[in-house]
Design a protein around this motif. Structure first.
Motif, PDB file in Angstrom:
ATOM      1  N   GLN A   7     -42.181  -2.053  -5.472  1.00 36.28           N
ATOM      2  CA  GLN A   7     -41.326  -1.734  -6.614  1.00 36.28           C
ATOM      3  C   GLN A   7     -39.853  -1.860  -6.248  1.00 36.28           C
ATOM      4  O   GLN A   7     -39.029  -2.326  -7.049  1.00 36.28           O
ATOM      5  CB  GLN A   7     -41.628  -0.308  -7.117  1.00 36.28           C
ATOM      6  CG  GLN A   7     -43.006  -0.133  -7.717  1.00 36.28           C
ATOM      7  CD  GLN A   7     -43.232  -1.048  -8.914  1.00 36.28           C
ATOM      8  OE1 GLN A   7     -42.334  -1.261  -9.714  1.00 36.28           O
ATOM      9  NE2 GLN A   7     -44.433  -1.589  -9.031  1.00 36.28           N
ATOM     10  N   LEU A  11     -37.027  -4.372  -7.960  1.00 31.14           N
ATOM     11  CA  LEU A  11     -35.741  -3.914  -8.470  1.00 31.14           C
ATOM     12  C   LEU A  11     -34.597  -4.690  -7.826  1.00 31.14           C
ATOM     13  O   LEU A  11     -33.625  -5.064  -8.496  1.00 31.14           O
ATOM     14  CB  LEU A  11     -35.576  -2.417  -8.213  1.00 31.14           C
ATOM     15  CG  LEU A  11     -34.260  -1.789  -8.689  1.00 31.14           C
ATOM     16  CD1 LEU A  11     -34.126  -1.932 -10.197  1.00 31.14           C
ATOM     17  CD2 LEU A  11     -34.196  -0.325  -8.285  1.00 31.14           C
ATOM     18  N   PHE A  14     -34.224  -7.919  -9.567  1.00 26.62           N
ATOM     19  CA  PHE A  14     -34.127  -7.839 -11.024  1.00 26.62           C
ATOM     20  C   PHE A  14     -32.970  -8.735 -11.473  1.00 26.62           C
ATOM     21  O   PHE A  14     -31.820  -8.486 -11.137  1.00 26.62           O
ATOM     22  CB  PHE A  14     -33.888  -6.384 -11.435  1.00 26.62           C
ATOM     23  CG  PHE A  14     -33.945  -6.151 -12.916  1.00 26.62           C
ATOM     24  CD1 PHE A  14     -35.151  -6.171 -13.590  1.00 26.62           C
ATOM     25  CD2 PHE A  14     -32.783  -5.910 -13.637  1.00 26.62           C
ATOM     26  CE1 PHE A  14     -35.207  -5.944 -14.954  1.00 26.62           C
ATOM     27  CE2 PHE A  14     -32.825  -5.685 -14.997  1.00 26.62           C
ATOM     28  CZ  PHE A  14     -34.043  -5.701 -15.658  1.00 26.62           C
ATOM     29  N   LEU A  63     -32.053  -0.350 -15.752  1.00 28.95           N
ATOM     30  CA  LEU A  63     -32.590  -0.932 -14.524  1.00 28.95           C
ATOM     31  C   LEU A  63     -31.513  -1.673 -13.741  1.00 28.95           C
ATOM     32  O   LEU A  63     -31.440  -1.564 -12.511  1.00 28.95           O
ATOM     33  CB  LEU A  63     -33.745  -1.878 -14.858  1.00 28.95           C
ATOM     34  CG  LEU A  63     -35.064  -1.224 -15.294  1.00 28.95           C
ATOM     35  CD1 LEU A  63     -36.053  -2.266 -15.768  1.00 28.95           C
ATOM     36  CD2 LEU A  63     -35.659  -0.406 -14.154  1.00 28.95           C
ATOM     37  N   LYS A  67     -29.993  -0.981 -10.039  1.00 29.52           N
ATOM     38  CA  LYS A  67     -29.883  -2.041  -9.035  1.00 29.52           C
ATOM     39  C   LYS A  67     -28.471  -2.100  -8.474  1.00 29.52           C
ATOM     40  O   LYS A  67     -28.278  -2.259  -7.257  1.00 29.52           O
ATOM     41  CB  LYS A  67     -30.253  -3.389  -9.653  1.00 29.52           C
ATOM     42  CG  LYS A  67     -30.022  -4.582  -8.712  1.00 29.52           C
ATOM     43  CD  LYS A  67     -30.360  -5.910  -9.357  1.00 29.52           C
ATOM     44  CE  LYS A  67     -29.986  -7.079  -8.446  1.00 29.52           C
ATOM     45  NZ  LYS A  67     -30.374  -8.388  -8.993  1.00 29.52           N
ATOM     46  N   CYS A 319     -39.459 -10.616 -11.364  1.00 31.46           N
ATOM     47  CA  CYS A 319     -38.513 -10.115 -10.349  1.00 31.46           C
ATOM     48  C   CYS A 319     -38.920 -10.579  -8.953  1.00 31.46           C
ATOM     49  O   CYS A 319     -39.412  -9.790  -8.133  1.00 31.46           O
ATOM     50  CB  CYS A 319     -38.419  -8.593 -10.423  1.00 31.46           C
ATOM     51  SG  CYS A 319     -37.903  -7.980 -12.028  1.00 31.46           S
TER      52      CYS A 319
END
Length: 322
Positions: A7, A11, A14, A63, A67, A319
């Motif tokens: 995960q 990110l 992203f 998000l 980041k 991503c």
């Protein structure tokens, strides 16, 4: 790799071009809103898409802010990327489009969003153009129609800004957008004609050629309140670029899906909106019918893009590092 680290990796990667999805959704909402009176379903669809776009924007913005805080080097890397750099103004453009869509429903909120988006557009336009003319050199092959995005943002601002009372500021944005469009149009055509073809992954960005004149038409009409020779030049330029893109469309069929496919959405929406506005202001049934035809194409495109993007997200194809 553990689930937590996976995960984190997603990110970190992203991508800022994902904000083009918001431009597409807001353009779709505004295209439904531009449908002539007498179609209540279009109004309901406009409101529904607007709220979906608002929710998606809130999620994506959150998000990307995370980041920025956790992986500033990754954001800096995108800023230094010759193609992704141009997508940063998609964030401020999304706010301007959101304010335009909300103007009829929540005028006070729309004004606040417009001022926020306009401020961001000024900052990002100056920063992006400064990045282009900085000490580092760009290669011709790095130039794509995506470089139009900052210019498009400047001509988006007057559409609602003039109605909100920010007339002189809207003229400033319009002037900047048109000037940058003319300069970049020359550079892009030089690249398309005299240099290697655009890589397949970025080929859908050719559709962005339609957006500046189509949006400039709507902005000019909002500023002047009339359809004159200048307005007609903008609209017909958009039709000419649409015809050029249509000729190139068969090349898109066998390309793999990427976020660059969202470049198809907003320009087509802008063309539908411009056609409806011209038809309504000049009582031209032909242009109104063109608007309906383009809206159908837009709706089919949007449904396909949404479905394919969700599938790519489930497969973990979004991503990922380039």
């Amino acid at each position: 790799m553990t689930e937590a680290s996976a995960q984190t990796s997603k990110l970190q990667h992203f991508p800022v071009p994902i904000f083009a999805t918001i431009m597409g959704l807001m353009g779709w909402a505004l295209a439904f809103h531009a449908v002539p009176d007498g179609m209540p379903l279009a109004g309901r669809l406009s409101s529904g898409v607007m709220w979906i776009g608002t929710a998606v924007f809130a999620g994506l913005a959150t998000l990307y802010l995370v980041k920025l805080v956790r992986f500033p080097e990754a954001v800096r890397s995108e800023w230094n990327h010759p193609v992704r750099l141009a997508f940063f103004p998609a964030i401020s453009i999304s706010l301007l489009l959101l304010s335009t869509a909300m103007w009829a429903h929540f005028p006070d909120l729309a004004k606040g969003l417009w001022l926020t988006g306009a401020t961001g557009q000024v900052v990002l336009t100056l920063a992006v153009v400064s990045g282009w003319i900085s000490h580092r050199s760009f290669e011709v092959g790095q130039l794509t129609p995506a470089w139009f995005i900052p210019a498009v943002g400047n001509v988006v601002a007057p559409i609602a800004g003039a109605q909100m009372g920010f007339v002189e500021l809207s003229w400033l944005f319009f002037s900047a957008g048109v000037i940058f469009w003319v300069v970049l149009l020359t550079l892009v055509f030089n690249r398309l004609i005299f240099h290697d073809p655009i890589p397949g992954k970025l080929l859908p960005t050719l559709v962005i050629l339609i957006a500046p004149p189509a949006v400039a038409f709507s902005a000019y009409v909002s500023l002047t309140g009339q359809v004159d020779g200048v307005a007609r030049i903008f609209l017909n330029a958009a039709y000419i670029f649409a015809a050029l893109v249509l000729v190139q469309a068969p090349k898109f069929r066998h390309l793999p899906f990427a976020l660059s496919w969202w470049a198809l959405s907003f320009p087509v929406a802008a063309l539908a909106i411009a056609s409806f506005r011209f038809g309504g202001l000049t009582d031209s049934d032909v242009h109104t019918y063109i608007g309906y035809g383009v809206l159908v194409v837009l709706s089919v495109t949007m449904i396909g893009l949404i479905a394919r993007t969700l599938l790519a997200a489930v497969r973990g194809e979004i991503c990922v590092p380039e």
